[in-house]
Design a protein around this motif. Structure first.
Motif, PDB file in Angstrom:
ATOM      1  N   SER A 164      27.493  10.345  36.994  1.00 20.97           N
ATOM      2  CA  SER A 164      26.278  10.884  36.400  1.00 20.97           C
ATOM      3  C   SER A 164      26.489  11.184  34.920  1.00 20.97           C
ATOM      4  CB  SER A 164      25.852  12.167  37.118  1.00 20.97           C
ATOM      5  OG  SER A 164      24.682  12.701  36.531  1.00 20.97           O
ATOM      6  N   TYR A 165      25.467  10.903  34.127  1.00 24.38           N
ATOM      7  CA  TYR A 165      25.551  11.112  32.679  1.00 24.38           C
ATOM      8  C   TYR A 165      24.212  11.660  32.199  1.00 24.38           C
ATOM      9  CZ  TYR A 165      22.972   6.712  32.632  1.00 24.38           C
ATOM     10  OH  TYR A 165      22.027   5.736  32.838  1.00 24.38           O
ATOM     11  N   SER A 166      24.114  11.988  30.911  1.00 20.54           N
ATOM     12  CA  SER A 166      22.859  12.496  30.370  1.00 20.54           C
ATOM     13  C   SER A 166      22.080  11.425  29.633  1.00 20.54           C
ATOM     14  CB  SER A 166      23.117  13.688  29.443  1.00 20.54           C
ATOM     15  OG  SER A 166      23.427  14.838  30.192  1.00 20.54           O
ATOM     16  N   SER A 167      22.735  10.719  28.720  1.00 24.37           N
ATOM     17  CA  SER A 167      22.079   9.649  27.980  1.00 24.37           C
ATOM     18  C   SER A 167      23.154   8.736  27.405  1.00 24.37           C
ATOM     19  CB  SER A 167      21.208  10.193  26.852  1.00 24.37           C
ATOM     20  OG  SER A 167      22.007  10.705  25.809  1.00 24.37           O
ATOM     21  N   LEU A 168      22.748   7.559  26.973  1.00 27.49           N
ATOM     22  CA  LEU A 168      23.690   6.627  26.354  1.00 27.49           C
ATOM     23  C   LEU A 168      23.732   6.755  24.839  1.00 27.49           C
ATOM     24  CD1 LEU A 168      23.048   3.379  28.439  1.00 27.49           C
ATOM     25  CD2 LEU A 168      24.923   5.022  28.664  1.00 27.49           C
ATOM     26  N   SER A 169      22.720   7.379  24.240  1.00 28.99           N
ATOM     27  CA  SER A 169      22.656   7.430  22.782  1.00 28.99           C
ATOM     28  C   SER A 169      23.834   8.190  22.181  1.00 28.99           C
ATOM     29  CB  SER A 169      21.342   8.074  22.336  1.00 28.99           C
ATOM     30  OG  SER A 169      21.219   9.389  22.854  1.00 28.99           O
ATOM     31  N   GLY A 170      24.249   9.272  22.830  1.00 31.46           N
ATOM     32  CA  GLY A 170      25.382  10.035  22.316  1.00 31.46           C
ATOM     33  C   GLY A 170      26.675   9.244  22.319  1.00 31.46           C
ATOM     34  N   TRP A 171      26.864   8.448  23.351  1.00 27.06           N
ATOM     35  CA  TRP A 171      28.056   7.603  23.409  1.00 27.06           C
ATOM     36  C   TRP A 171      28.009   6.543  22.310  1.00 27.06           C
ATOM     37  CZ3 TRP A 171      31.830   9.311  26.443  1.00 27.06           C
ATOM     38  CH2 TRP A 171      31.490  10.119  27.539  1.00 27.06           C
ATOM     39  N   ARG A 172      26.842   6.004  22.049  1.00 29.30           N
ATOM     40  CA  ARG A 172      26.698   5.006  20.987  1.00 29.30           C
ATOM     41  C   ARG A 172      27.034   5.624  19.625  1.00 29.30           C
ATOM     42  NH1 ARG A 172      21.817   3.994  21.759  1.00 29.30           N
ATOM     43  NH2 ARG A 172      22.048   2.179  23.135  1.00 29.30           N
ATOM     44  N   GLU A 173      26.553   6.841  19.384  1.00 31.57           N
ATOM     45  CA  GLU A 173      26.795   7.504  18.110  1.00 31.57           C
ATOM     46  C   GLU A 173      28.270   7.808  17.887  1.00 31.57           C
ATOM     47  OE1 GLU A 173      24.330  10.908  18.433  1.00 31.57           O
ATOM     48  OE2 GLU A 173      22.448   9.772  18.272  1.00 31.57           O
ATOM     49  N   ARG A 174      29.041   7.882  18.947  1.00 29.88           N
ATOM     50  CA  ARG A 174      30.471   8.180  18.826  1.00 29.88           C
ATOM     51  C   ARG A 174      31.345   6.964  19.106  1.00 29.88           C
ATOM     52  NH1 ARG A 174      27.310  11.834  19.398  1.00 29.88           N
ATOM     53  NH2 ARG A 174      27.576  13.893  18.498  1.00 29.88           N
ATOM     54  N   ILE A 209      31.881  11.856  39.325  1.00 29.61           N
ATOM     55  CA  ILE A 209      32.230  11.854  37.905  1.00 29.61           C
ATOM     56  C   ILE A 209      31.014  12.296  37.104  1.00 29.61           C
ATOM     57  CG2 ILE A 209      33.017  10.461  35.930  1.00 29.61           C
ATOM     58  CD1 ILE A 209      33.894   8.344  38.103  1.00 29.61           C
ATOM     59  N   ALA A 210      31.231  13.150  36.104  1.00 25.85           N
ATOM     60  CA  ALA A 210      30.200  13.473  35.115  1.00 25.85           C
ATOM     61  C   ALA A 210      30.871  13.541  33.759  1.00 25.85           C
ATOM     62  CB  ALA A 210      29.518  14.803  35.443  1.00 25.85           C
ATOM     63  N   ALA A 211      30.188  13.068  32.728  1.00 27.99           N
ATOM     64  CA  ALA A 211      30.776  13.085  31.394  1.00 27.99           C
ATOM     65  C   ALA A 211      29.691  13.110  30.336  1.00 27.99           C
ATOM     66  CB  ALA A 211      31.679  11.865  31.179  1.00 27.99           C
ATOM     67  N   GLU A 212      29.974  13.798  29.242  1.00 31.18           N
ATOM     68  CA  GLU A 212      29.083  13.835  28.088  1.00 31.18           C
ATOM     69  C   GLU A 212      29.922  13.853  26.812  1.00 31.18           C
ATOM     70  OE1 GLU A 212      25.270  16.266  28.378  1.00 31.18           O
ATOM     71  OE2 GLU A 212      26.513  17.162  29.956  1.00 31.18           O
ATOM     72  N   PRO A 213      29.451  13.182  25.738  1.00 36.57           N
ATOM     73  CA  PRO A 213      30.263  13.032  24.533  1.00 36.57           C
ATOM     74  C   PRO A 213      30.091  14.133  23.510  1.00 36.57           C
ATOM     75  CG  PRO A 213      28.318  11.676  24.332  1.00 36.57           C
ATOM     76  CD  PRO A 213      28.242  12.329  25.683  1.00 36.57           C
ATOM     77  N   ASP A 214      29.087  15.000  23.649  1.00 34.62           N
ATOM     78  CA  ASP A 214      28.808  15.972  22.605  1.00 34.62           C
ATOM     79  C   ASP A 214      28.219  17.230  23.214  1.00 34.62           C
ATOM     80  OD1 ASP A 214      28.438  17.214  20.183  1.00 34.62           O
ATOM     81  OD2 ASP A 214      26.650  16.075  19.633  1.00 34.62           O
ATOM     82  N   LEU A 215      29.020  18.292  23.313  1.00 36.42           N
ATOM     83  CA  LEU A 215      28.588  19.540  23.918  1.00 36.42           C
ATOM     84  C   LEU A 215      29.161  20.725  23.151  1.00 36.42           C
ATOM     85  CD1 LEU A 215      29.213  18.707  27.691  1.00 36.42           C
ATOM     86  CD2 LEU A 215      26.976  18.944  26.608  1.00 36.42           C
ATOM     87  N   GLU A 216      28.533  21.888  23.321  1.00 40.61           N
ATOM     88  CA  GLU A 216      29.045  23.140  22.787  1.00 40.61           C
ATOM     89  C   GLU A 216      29.688  23.943  23.907  1.00 40.61           C
ATOM     90  OE1 GLU A 216      29.041  23.834  19.644  1.00 40.61           O
ATOM     91  OE2 GLU A 216      27.701  22.245  18.929  1.00 40.61           O
ATOM     92  N   ASP A 217      30.495  24.947  23.528  1.00 43.32           N
ATOM     93  CA  ASP A 217      31.154  25.737  24.564  1.00 43.32           C
ATOM     94  C   ASP A 217      30.141  26.468  25.440  1.00 43.32           C
ATOM     95  OD1 ASP A 217      30.395  27.490  22.560  1.00 43.32           O
ATOM     96  OD2 ASP A 217      32.381  28.376  22.287  1.00 43.32           O
ATOM     97  N   TYR A 218      28.983  26.859  24.884  1.00 45.58           N
ATOM     98  CA  TYR A 218      27.998  27.533  25.722  1.00 45.58           C
ATOM     99  C   TYR A 218      27.323  26.585  26.708  1.00 45.58           C
ATOM    100  CZ  TYR A 218      25.101  25.995  21.733  1.00 45.58           C
ATOM    101  OH  TYR A 218      24.507  25.261  20.734  1.00 45.58           O
ATOM    102  N   ASP A 219      27.440  25.264  26.482  1.00 51.96           N
ATOM    103  CA  ASP A 219      26.959  24.283  27.459  1.00 51.96           C
ATOM    104  C   ASP A 219      27.908  24.160  28.645  1.00 51.96           C
ATOM    105  OD1 ASP A 219      24.685  23.346  25.936  1.00 51.96           O
ATOM    106  OD2 ASP A 219      26.088  22.250  24.669  1.00 51.96           O
ATOM    107  N   MET A 220      29.162  24.546  28.454  1.00 54.08           N
ATOM    108  CA  MET A 220      30.207  24.237  29.431  1.00 54.08           C
ATOM    109  C   MET A 220      30.890  25.434  30.065  1.00 54.08           C
ATOM    110  SD  MET A 220      32.141  21.059  27.490  1.00 54.08           S
ATOM    111  CE  MET A 220      32.264  21.831  25.869  1.00 54.08           C
TER     112      MET A 220
END
Length: 264
Positions: A164-174, A209-220
């Motif tokens: 599971s993921y949130s979006s592909l745009s963040g992965w593209r940006e990185r 599996i879950a993964a995200e490329p851009d998060l803050e500590d308050y998200d996690m």
């Protein structure tokens, strides 16, 4: 001083539930409200009156229940200097909240001596909570009185895994889009459940599996104890445990090293 690993956090888990109880009338009362006020923060993400009111409510409760602890929230930053810090995201999934999608939650985490030790995720529009304290296992239910234990899956092959993921745009940006698409192709199933829900599904064993490329500590911060107490692993893309890497990979543990290798 008692090391975090030897401390008991049952009272803090109960307080997290009290905080969630206190804030739910605000969040649910403004969900799908016709006159909901929405503005844009400097980082171009949306914020609603409900986000602000919910965080104020939590801070007011903590000032009475845990006056020595510091608080870090998405909307109002850090107050206090205590070694223990409550980390709050009043509405994780604000874009869903604004559009009337019920996948949003209040995230309440506790950091003790730099380690996430308590986490509670309250998703009232889904009628669910998930929570954990270090050493007490991970649980789900509508409240403490209706708690059921949860555990990660036993899937050990990527070809059998759900990702599971949130979006592909963040992965593209990185510059990691090719890596994540390759991983998706190797998995049995992929779905964009998104935000907190991906990680709670990992903790329940419904997703592997879950993964995200851009998060803050308050998200996690609230997510880490729930995933790990359920038997999983929660790291950054760099393999560092916890919520400190600016991104996240959560798995059932069996798949973790292989997933990190694919995404690095």
């Amino acid at each position: 001083m008692i090391p975090p690993g030897d401390r008991v956090y049952d009272d803090d888990v109960r307080i997290a539930h009290v905080l969630a109880d206190a804030v739910e009338p605000t969040t649910t009362g403004r969900f799908r409200a016709d006159d909901l006020s929405v503005s844009t923060k400097p980082d171009l993400t949306p914020v609603t009156e409900a986000d602000l009111s919910a965080e104020r409510t939590i801070r007011a409760q903590l000032s009475r229940a845990r006056p020595r602890d510091s608080v870090k929230g998405e909307e109002f930053g850090v107050t206090g200097t205590g070694e223990r810090q409550w980390v709050i995201d009043p509405i994780d999934g604000t874009k869903n909240f604004v559009r009337g999608v019920p996948v949003w939650a209040t995230l309440i985490g506790l950091i003790d001596a730099g380690e996430p030790v308590v986490g509670l995720v309250s998703a009232p529009a889904l009628g669910r909570r998930w929570w954990a304290g270090r050493g007490t296992g991970a649980w789900t239910g509508r409240s403490l009185s209706s708690a059921k234990p949860i555990a990660v899956s036993g899937v050990s092959k990527l070809s059998d895994a759900s990702f599971s993921y949130s979006s592909l745009s963040g992965w593209r940006e990185r510059d990691r889009l090719d890596a994540v698409v390759t991983l998706m192709d190797e998995c049995w199933r992929t779905r964009a459940y998104g935000d907190f829900w991906s990680y709670m599904l990992v903790a329940e064993g419904a997703v592997d599996i879950a993964a995200e490329p851009d998060l803050e500590d308050y998200d996690m911060a609230a997510l880490v104890p729930i995933v790990t107490e359920a038997g999983g692993r929660f790291t950054g893309l760099d393999g560092r445990d916890g919520c400190w890497s600016g991104n996240a990979v959560a798995t059932n543990g069996l798949l973790h090293d292989e997933v990190l290798a694919r995404l690095s």
